[in-house]
Design a protein around this motif. Structure first.
Motif: not given
Length: 227
Positions: A90-103, A66-78
């Protein structure tokens, strides 16, 4: 003044609290839900979390950036999850929210890395808040789904959970015992090598000292300093 108790009737009071057995208390403490990890991710920064996990273990996780309050841009991370050999699980670009699973396939050190990305045309990005809830083993199992599939009662579900937890603890102790045996064998092998090296060093020193005595004796005889 309080009235005295009637004859022939015992005085009523609270029953004494019996302490829980230590194994049951430990199991109840371990069954408690794990808390997610939260940390700040600065702009153009990379933070990683590492954890050792046994083989054939189910690993699940949920993440939210999540981006901090008052930020002009949204969250952006890999997000990238790898093992010690660099294999991407597991790999996700421009991840904001999600789930993952592996064995897991083998006992290894696994790493989850979050890398912040700045949008094009913006200045310094404020720190983003990363929340990661990673579970493995018994914690990763969905006992609600197991109860629906096998039609288990709530008490049976808790017993299944305790059984799986007990099995996990037994496996952990077996693994620690195996590692202790390996470390003991390594220590014994190292002690044997050190002993042989010490004996070899002593033999070399004794041989060198004997040679030095005979050499000096011949040298002094050649100089006629001794008979």
């Amino acid at each position: 003044m309080p009235l005295p108790p009637l004859p022939g009737r015992p005085r009523l009071g609270r029953a004494p609290l019996l302490p829980l057995p230590l194994p049951l208390l430990l199991l109840l403490l371990l069954v408690g839900p794990a808390r997610p990890i939260s940390f700040q991710l600065p702009g153009k920064a990379r933070k990683c979390l590492r954890e050792e996990i046994h083989r054939d273990t189910l690993v699940t996780g949920e993440y939210e950036i999540t981006a901090p309050p008052g930020s002009a841009s949204g969250p952006s991370a890999n997000l990238k999850i790898t093992d010690s050999a660099g294999h991407i699980l597991y790999a996700k670009e421009d991840a904001t929210k999600g789930k993952f699973a592996f064995t897991t396939e083998d006992y290894d050190m696994f790493e989850a890395c979050f890398e912040s990305k700045l949008p094009v045309g913006t200045g310094r990005m404020p720190d983003q808040l990363v929340t990661l809830d990673m579970k493995h083993g018994v914690e990763a199992k969905n006992y609600e789904e197991i109860a629906k599939v096998e039609k288990l009662k709530p008490l049976e579900v808790e017993l299944r959970r305790l059984e799986d937890l007990s099995e996990s603890i037994v496996n952990d102790f077996a693994y620690m015992k195996k590692r202790e045996e390996e470390m003991r064998d390594t220590n014994e092998s190292t002690n044997t090598r050190v002993l042989y090296f010490s004996i070899f060093s002593m033999c070399c020193l004794i041989g060198l000292a004997t040679w030095q005595v005979f050499y000096l004796r011949r040298f002094f005889k050649a100089k006629k300093l001794i008979e």
